[in-house]
Write a protein that holds these residues in place. Structure first.
Motif, PDB file in Angstrom:
ATOM      1  N   THR A  16       0.956  -1.164  -0.002  1.00 59.64           N
ATOM      2  CA  THR A  16       0.139   0.115  -0.149  1.00 59.64           C
ATOM      3  C   THR A  16       0.939   1.069  -0.030  1.00 59.64           C
ATOM      4  OG1 THR A  16      -0.150   0.100   2.535  1.00 59.64           O
ATOM      5  CG2 THR A  16      -1.692  -1.174   1.321  1.00 59.64           C
ATOM      6  N   GLU A  17       2.117   0.929   0.178  1.00 58.26           N
ATOM      7  CA  GLU A  17       3.140   2.218   0.146  1.00 58.26           C
ATOM      8  C   GLU A  17       3.383   2.688  -1.199  1.00 58.26           C
ATOM      9  OE1 GLU A  17       4.060   4.047   3.011  1.00 58.26           O
ATOM     10  OE2 GLU A  17       3.231   2.916   4.285  1.00 58.26           O
ATOM     11  N   SER A  18       3.064   1.774  -2.198  1.00 56.83           N
ATOM     12  CA  SER A  18       3.181   2.251  -3.663  1.00 56.83           C
ATOM     13  C   SER A  18       2.518   3.254  -4.140  1.00 56.83           C
ATOM     14  CB  SER A  18       2.918   0.879  -4.455  1.00 56.83           C
ATOM     15  OG  SER A  18       3.016   1.037  -5.744  1.00 56.83           O
ATOM     16  N   HIS A  19       3.080   3.821  -5.262  1.00 59.33           N
ATOM     17  CA  HIS A  19       2.268   5.094  -5.594  1.00 59.33           C
ATOM     18  C   HIS A  19       1.956   4.790  -7.004  1.00 59.33           C
ATOM     19  CE1 HIS A  19       2.935   8.505  -2.627  1.00 59.33           C
ATOM     20  NE2 HIS A  19       3.705   7.676  -2.100  1.00 59.33           N
ATOM     21  N   ASP A  20       1.816   3.498  -7.346  1.00 57.98           N
ATOM     22  CA  ASP A  20       1.452   2.776  -8.712  1.00 57.98           C
ATOM     23  C   ASP A  20      -0.169   2.662  -8.613  1.00 57.98           C
ATOM     24  OD1 ASP A  20       0.838   1.442 -10.873  1.00 57.98           O
ATOM     25  OD2 ASP A  20       2.791   0.531 -11.119  1.00 57.98           O
ATOM     26  N   ILE A  21      -1.010   3.559  -9.197  1.00 58.09           N
ATOM     27  CA  ILE A  21      -2.200   3.562  -9.079  1.00 58.09           C
ATOM     28  C   ILE A  21      -2.731   2.315  -9.698  1.00 58.09           C
ATOM     29  CG2 ILE A  21      -4.450   4.337  -9.911  1.00 58.09           C
ATOM     30  CD1 ILE A  21      -3.518   7.153  -8.770  1.00 58.09           C
ATOM     31  N   LEU A  22      -2.343   1.537 -10.745  1.00 59.08           N
ATOM     32  CA  LEU A  22      -2.714   0.425 -11.245  1.00 59.08           C
ATOM     33  C   LEU A  22      -2.542  -0.777 -10.242  1.00 59.08           C
ATOM     34  CD1 LEU A  22      -4.021  -1.149 -13.687  1.00 59.08           C
ATOM     35  CD2 LEU A  22      -1.717  -1.245 -14.710  1.00 59.08           C
ATOM     36  N   LEU A  23      -1.385  -0.737  -9.620  1.00 53.91           N
ATOM     37  CA  LEU A  23      -0.918  -1.795  -8.920  1.00 53.91           C
ATOM     38  C   LEU A  23      -1.827  -1.675  -7.636  1.00 53.91           C
ATOM     39  CD1 LEU A  23       0.821  -3.902  -7.364  1.00 53.91           C
ATOM     40  CD2 LEU A  23       2.367  -1.864  -6.607  1.00 53.91           C
ATOM     41  N   LEU A  24      -2.113  -0.299  -6.941  1.00 54.38           N
ATOM     42  CA  LEU A  24      -3.095  -0.264  -5.903  1.00 54.38           C
ATOM     43  C   LEU A  24      -4.304  -0.737  -6.205  1.00 54.38           C
ATOM     44  CD1 LEU A  24      -1.626   3.232  -4.576  1.00 54.38           C
ATOM     45  CD2 LEU A  24      -1.527   1.011  -3.506  1.00 54.38           C
ATOM     46  N   ASN A  25      -4.912  -0.498  -7.279  1.00 58.30           N
ATOM     47  CA  ASN A  25      -6.421  -1.001  -7.842  1.00 58.30           C
ATOM     48  C   ASN A  25      -6.260  -2.471  -7.646  1.00 58.30           C
ATOM     49  OD1 ASN A  25      -8.388   0.804  -8.292  1.00 58.30           O
ATOM     50  ND2 ASN A  25      -6.584   2.013  -9.805  1.00 58.30           N
ATOM     51  N   TYR A  26      -5.215  -3.224  -8.285  1.00 61.98           N
ATOM     52  CA  TYR A  26      -5.298  -4.512  -8.363  1.00 61.98           C
ATOM     53  C   TYR A  26      -5.174  -5.135  -6.725  1.00 61.98           C
ATOM     54  CZ  TYR A  26      -5.254  -5.136 -13.103  1.00 61.98           C
ATOM     55  OH  TYR A  26      -5.885  -5.215 -14.526  1.00 61.98           O
ATOM     56  N   LEU A  27      -4.364  -4.269  -6.192  1.00 61.20           N
ATOM     57  CA  LEU A  27      -4.218  -4.457  -4.408  1.00 61.20           C
ATOM     58  C   LEU A  27      -5.417  -4.750  -3.847  1.00 61.20           C
ATOM     59  CD1 LEU A  27      -1.857  -5.319  -2.332  1.00 61.20           C
ATOM     60  CD2 LEU A  27      -1.564  -2.810  -2.209  1.00 61.20           C
ATOM     61  N   GLY A  73     -10.267   7.270  -8.496  1.00 55.44           N
ATOM     62  CA  GLY A  73     -11.697   7.010  -7.701  1.00 55.44           C
ATOM     63  C   GLY A  73     -11.992   5.431  -7.305  1.00 55.44           C
ATOM     64  N   LEU A  74     -11.351   4.605  -8.132  1.00 52.03           N
ATOM     65  CA  LEU A  74     -11.618   3.414  -7.958  1.00 52.03           C
ATOM     66  C   LEU A  74     -10.911   2.831  -6.761  1.00 52.03           C
ATOM     67  CD1 LEU A  74     -11.063   1.759 -11.382  1.00 52.03           C
ATOM     68  CD2 LEU A  74     -13.352   2.150 -10.169  1.00 52.03           C
ATOM     69  N   ILE A  75      -9.983   3.360  -6.269  1.00 56.05           N
ATOM     70  CA  ILE A  75      -8.996   3.171  -5.061  1.00 56.05           C
ATOM     71  C   ILE A  75     -10.075   3.700  -3.835  1.00 56.05           C
ATOM     72  CG2 ILE A  75      -7.353   4.016  -3.394  1.00 56.05           C
ATOM     73  CD1 ILE A  75      -5.439   4.037  -6.009  1.00 56.05           C
ATOM     74  N   ARG A  76     -10.557   4.864  -3.939  1.00 51.30           N
ATOM     75  CA  ARG A  76     -11.554   5.506  -2.988  1.00 51.30           C
ATOM     76  C   ARG A  76     -12.847   4.497  -2.899  1.00 51.30           C
ATOM     77  NH1 ARG A  76      -9.779  10.528  -5.325  1.00 51.30           N
ATOM     78  NH2 ARG A  76     -11.403  10.538  -6.916  1.00 51.30           N
ATOM     79  N   ILE A  77     -13.331   4.133  -3.762  1.00 57.96           N
ATOM     80  CA  ILE A  77     -14.526   3.031  -3.822  1.00 57.96           C
ATOM     81  C   ILE A  77     -14.346   1.723  -3.026  1.00 57.96           C
ATOM     82  CG2 ILE A  77     -16.016   1.661  -5.096  1.00 57.96           C
ATOM     83  CD1 ILE A  77     -16.077   4.051  -7.118  1.00 57.96           C
ATOM     84  N   GLY A  78     -12.803   1.368  -3.347  1.00 58.67           N
ATOM     85  CA  GLY A  78     -12.544   0.258  -2.827  1.00 58.67           C
ATOM     86  C   GLY A  78     -12.149   0.209  -1.409  1.00 58.67           C
ATOM     87  N   ILE A  79     -11.541   1.255  -0.763  1.00 59.22           N
ATOM     88  CA  ILE A  79     -11.253   1.562   0.320  1.00 59.22           C
ATOM     89  C   ILE A  79     -12.628   1.871   1.332  1.00 59.22           C
ATOM     90  CG2 ILE A  79     -10.311   3.315   2.067  1.00 59.22           C
ATOM     91  CD1 ILE A  79      -8.184   3.897   0.016  1.00 59.22           C
ATOM     92  N   GLY A  80     -13.446   2.477   0.494  1.00 60.29           N
ATOM     93  CA  GLY A  80     -14.896   2.691   1.415  1.00 60.29           C
ATOM     94  C   GLY A  80     -15.555   1.527   1.574  1.00 60.29           C
TER      95      GLY A  80
END
Length: 270
Positions: A16-27, A73-80
């Motif tokens: 989660t420390e990564s700043h790669d948005i694609l990686l974070l979405n898959y994560l 936005g997908l990151i925010r949705i997933g976290i929510g």
């Protein structure tokens, strides 16, 4: 199970420390999938899940530069969604609040995505179970945020926000602050919604708001009397009828504003 035993949870948290948005979405998809196995949630939280989610919310705040990147936005949705699921379990509520979930939810409430907003409101309703946490929610700025969400067009956002209002309004200071912020206007509009669930949640929240004399006067001035009377005439759902009757009883007992003429004009007094 094998992945968890091999230490994948700690690896997830590290990534989660990564700043790669694609990686974070898959994560986030992988983390949410792992969380479906409730037996591993406690270990996930102990590994630092809540801190990682809170940190990501702040990093991808929609008002920040990273928060406006494609995929944020997908990151925010997933976290929510993950925060909502965690907060539904009694085991994690206190931990989440102590680790900064409420200020993070205030950020999510201002996200442009309906799903993120709905998840934020639902999580507030789960977490604000004690008077102490209701106070903390107010201090985190969530009263104004929830009132703002009440005016959104998305039904799901309205439903979750109405439940959050109901939970928060059992606290005296919150009860007044919610009306000052205009939460009752959104609830009033929900009274006319074709969704039965919307009417139930609106009347339930209004019941708690209307127990304050000043609030009762504000509800009357906002035009809530007419739709409440209309519900008594046209709805057969017991929960809605009981809620509408209770709100009207509180409004009519107000010593600040005489509503008898309005009630008679609406047909509530034969």
């Amino acid at each position: 199970d094998m992945a968890v035993h091999c230490g994948v949870l700690m690896r997830f948290i590290h990534l989660t420390e990564s700043h790669d948005i694609l990686l974070l979405n898959y994560l986030i998809i992988a983390m949410a999938t792992t969380m479906r196995a409730e037996r591993w949630r406690k270990r996930f939280v102990e590994s630092g899940l809540v801190q990682a989610l809170v940190k990501l919310v702040h990093r991808y705040d929609a008002s920040s530069e990273p928060g406006q990147l494609p995929g944020a936005g997908l990151i925010r949705i997933g976290i929510g969604g993950m925060m909502r699921d965690l907060s539904a379990a009694e085991l994690f509520k206190t931990t989440m609040v102590h680790l900064g979930a409420l200020p993070a939810l205030n950020i999510l409430a201002h996200a442009p995505e309906d799903k993120a907003q709905a998840a934020a409101a639902a999580t507030v309703a789960f977490l604000a179970f004690s008077d102490e946490f209701k106070d903390l929610a107010r201090e985190a700025g969530l009263i104004a945020s929830i009132a703002h969400l009440m005016r959104k067009r998305s039904l799901q956002v309205q439903l979750e926000s109405a439940e959050a209002v109901r939970v928060l309004a059992s606290n005296h200071k919150n009860k007044m602050a919610l009306v000052d912020a205009g939460a009752h206007d959104g609830l009033r509009d929900m009274l006319d919604h074709q969704s039965s669930e919307a009417r139930v949640r609106a009347t339930s929240a209004l019941c708690l708001l209307a127990t304050n004399q000043d609030n009762s006067a504000a509800l009357s001035k906002s035009g809530a009397v007419r739709p409440l009377v209309k519900l008594l005439d046209s709805i057969s759902e017991p929960n809605v009828l009981a809620g509408a009757a209770s709100v009207l009883a509180n409004v009519t007992s107000s010593k600040i504003l005489d509503t008898r003429a309005e009630l008679a004009a609406c047909g509530a007094i034969p």
